[in-house]
Design a protein around this motif. Structure first.
Motif, PDB file in Angstrom:
ATOM      1  N   PRO A  82       5.971   0.314 -14.708  1.00  0.00           N
ATOM      2  CA  PRO A  82       6.626   1.049 -13.607  1.00  0.00           C
ATOM      3  C   PRO A  82       5.925   1.214 -12.407  1.00  0.00           C
ATOM      4  O   PRO A  82       6.266   1.176 -11.263  1.00  0.00           O
ATOM      5  CB  PRO A  82       7.330   2.181 -14.128  1.00  0.00           C
ATOM      6  N   LEU A  83       4.720   1.712 -12.750  1.00  0.00           N
ATOM      7  CA  LEU A  83       3.809   2.229 -11.635  1.00  0.00           C
ATOM      8  C   LEU A  83       3.562   0.995 -10.472  1.00  0.00           C
ATOM      9  O   LEU A  83       3.614   0.916  -9.375  1.00  0.00           O
ATOM     10  CB  LEU A  83       2.576   2.692 -11.868  1.00  0.00           C
ATOM     11  N   LYS A  84       3.285  -0.187 -11.248  1.00  0.00           N
ATOM     12  CA  LYS A  84       2.611  -1.499 -10.630  1.00  0.00           C
ATOM     13  C   LYS A  84       4.016  -1.902 -10.164  1.00  0.00           C
ATOM     14  O   LYS A  84       3.960  -2.600  -9.026  1.00  0.00           O
ATOM     15  CB  LYS A  84       2.009  -2.377 -11.536  1.00  0.00           C
ATOM     16  N   LEU A  85       5.068  -1.904 -10.689  1.00  0.00           N
ATOM     17  CA  LEU A  85       6.415  -2.452 -10.170  1.00  0.00           C
ATOM     18  C   LEU A  85       6.678  -1.850  -8.802  1.00  0.00           C
ATOM     19  O   LEU A  85       6.988  -2.495  -7.997  1.00  0.00           O
ATOM     20  CB  LEU A  85       7.564  -2.051 -11.025  1.00  0.00           C
ATOM     21  N   GLU A  86       6.450  -0.286  -8.550  1.00  0.00           N
ATOM     22  CA  GLU A  86       6.838   0.310  -7.471  1.00  0.00           C
ATOM     23  C   GLU A  86       5.989  -0.093  -6.201  1.00  0.00           C
ATOM     24  O   GLU A  86       6.214  -0.346  -5.296  1.00  0.00           O
ATOM     25  CB  GLU A  86       6.770   1.730  -7.465  1.00  0.00           C
ATOM     26  N   LYS A  87       4.580  -0.185  -6.647  1.00  0.00           N
ATOM     27  CA  LYS A  87       3.532  -1.027  -5.786  1.00  0.00           C
ATOM     28  C   LYS A  87       3.925  -2.157  -5.173  1.00  0.00           C
ATOM     29  O   LYS A  87       3.712  -2.367  -4.060  1.00  0.00           O
ATOM     30  CB  LYS A  87       2.421  -0.955  -6.640  1.00  0.00           C
ATOM     31  N   ALA A  88       4.530  -3.130  -6.296  1.00  0.00           N
ATOM     32  CA  ALA A  88       5.169  -4.469  -5.738  1.00  0.00           C
ATOM     33  C   ALA A  88       5.941  -4.388  -4.642  1.00  0.00           C
ATOM     34  O   ALA A  88       6.205  -5.095  -3.853  1.00  0.00           O
ATOM     35  CB  ALA A  88       5.018  -5.342  -7.022  1.00  0.00           C
ATOM     36  N   ILE A  89       7.022  -3.539  -4.967  1.00  0.00           N
ATOM     37  CA  ILE A  89       8.345  -3.539  -4.235  1.00  0.00           C
ATOM     38  C   ILE A  89       7.746  -2.969  -2.629  1.00  0.00           C
ATOM     39  O   ILE A  89       8.187  -3.319  -1.638  1.00  0.00           O
ATOM     40  CB  ILE A  89       9.210  -2.339  -4.725  1.00  0.00           C
ATOM     41  N   ILE A  90       6.710  -1.785  -2.636  1.00  0.00           N
ATOM     42  CA  ILE A  90       6.455  -1.466  -1.438  1.00  0.00           C
ATOM     43  C   ILE A  90       5.684  -2.399  -0.687  1.00  0.00           C
ATOM     44  O   ILE A  90       5.884  -2.449   0.470  1.00  0.00           O
ATOM     45  CB  ILE A  90       5.630   0.015  -1.817  1.00  0.00           C
TER      46      ILE A  90
END
Length: 375
Positions: free
Chosen positions: A112-120
């Motif tokens: 999830p942490l890397k997911l949010e970074k990818a979205i940003i």
């Protein structure tokens, strides 16, 4: 020894399966027979959602949702880097762009942490519009939906749960294929609940979406099959497969789920300290599509697999190549350092024989062979 023993399952339920197939043949309702509707009702009830729409396979289940949500060129869809090809394929098939995200080393599922970074990062670049997250319930373990749902709400994204391997798992009693805006599963023979060919299903609580999917899967039909109100595809589960799945679903619920979890506990008991064994987080329940261990490095993994083969013990590597290195996605820009966990996992994972019908003696033989190689 079988990696996943479909023969043993068939022998146990041969009278019921043979009778179910014979009834369909006798009635000659090979497409759209009553067994299909009955199965959809039973699956929806088991998962705990309002609608189950069966279709031809798990890949088309996801494709149908991409169609229903009008995913197209210029859209970004977030997919775990460590998974089977079809999860990214359905995105590209629609002309959209799969954005691969590294996974959690312990659970194998999207981080999830890397997911949010990818979205940003996508938003900041301004070239694509974030639209959908496709978490995969890898090896039978549901993804971290408590965190993923918060991220989806924050950025106004839809969630498509890819439960092809996760059917039967749950998080604190909430079953796999009930998370997100919609979910899909596969009935490929080797899956936790498999038929004797191809098959798939979509699950949702959205009445309007369910109606649209029922149209899209049969050539975009309106009131009848000769009233075509939109462009669709031909993606139906045939009646024989539905009849087989009805028998197998009962077995799955009655004892197979607990059976594979018993095997998981036995493997863990015997292999802990020798290799890295699967970890099931508190509150999670896995349907164990695969029992996957981690070795120290690629050489040790490949050596162990060769040793097991010499002992007549089958094993599989899921997956030898990450999504971002697949030739079909070579047009996508990426930095290899963004996928450190996936790159490592592809070199060290090994899946062992896992099914409800494996014997204690077979489990002991697998574990002794592993211990004999590593010590």
């Amino acid at each position: 020894m079988e990696f996943r023993d479909l023969k043993a399952q068939y022998e146990k339920y041969k009278p019921e399966i043979d009778s179910a197939i014979f009834n369909v043949i006798s009635n000659a309702n090979f497409i759209g027979g009553k067994e299909v509707n009955q199965l959809e009702e039973q699956l929806a009830d088991f998962v705990g959602v309002n609608h189950c729409i069966t279709c031809a396979n798990g890949t088309e289940a996801m494709t149908l949702l991409m169609m229903a949500w009008d995913i197209k060129g210029g859209d970004a869809v977030y997919v775990p880097d460590f998974t089977f090809f079809s999860t990214g394929e359905v995105v590209s098939f629609r002309g959209a762009t799969p954005v691969f995200v590294d996974v959690d080393r312990e659970t194998f599922n999207i981080d999830p942490l890397k997911l949010e970074k990818a979205i940003i990062k996508t938003i900041e670049e301004g070239k694509l519009t974030p639209k959908v997250i496709i978490p995969v319930d890898l090896f039978g373990l549901p993804a971290n939906f408590s965190q993923i749902e918060k991220i989806a709400e924050k950025y106004n994204l839809k969630i498509l749960e890819d439960g092809a391997q996760g059917f039967g798992g749950n998080i604190n009693g909430k079953r796999a294929c009930s998370f997100g805006d919609a979910a899909t599963t596969s009935f490929f023979p080797a899956k936790p609940l498999g038929c004797y060919g191809d098959g798939g299903a979509i699950f949702t609580n959205d009445d309007e979406l369910a109606g649209l999917l029922k149209s899209l899967k049969i050539h975009g039909k309106g009131e009848d099959k000769y009233d075509n109100v939109r462009i669709g595809i031909n993606s139906r589960l045939d009646t024989i497969q539905a009849a087989i799945l009805k028998v197998k679903l009962e077995a799955f619920i009655n004892h197979e789920l607990e059976g594979v979890n018993r095997v998981y506990r036995l493997y863990n008991e015997k292999l802990s300290g020798l290799v890295e064994v699967p970890v099931i987080p508190e509150g999670y329940y896995s349907s164990f599509a695969q029992y996957t261990i981690k070795l120290k490095n690629k050489e040790q993994r490949d050596g162990l697999q060769a040793h097991l083969k010499e002992q007549g013990i089958p094993s599989m590597i899921y997956y030898v190549k990450p999504m971002h290195r697949q030739g079909a996605f070579s047009y996508l820009p990426f930095e290899d350092k963004d996928f450190e966990v996936t790159n490592e996992l592809c070199d060290i994972v090994l899946s062992l024989p896992m099914h409800p019908y494996i014997t204690d003696e077979e489990i002991q033989a697998v574990c002794e062979a592993i211990e004999g190689y590593l010590k």
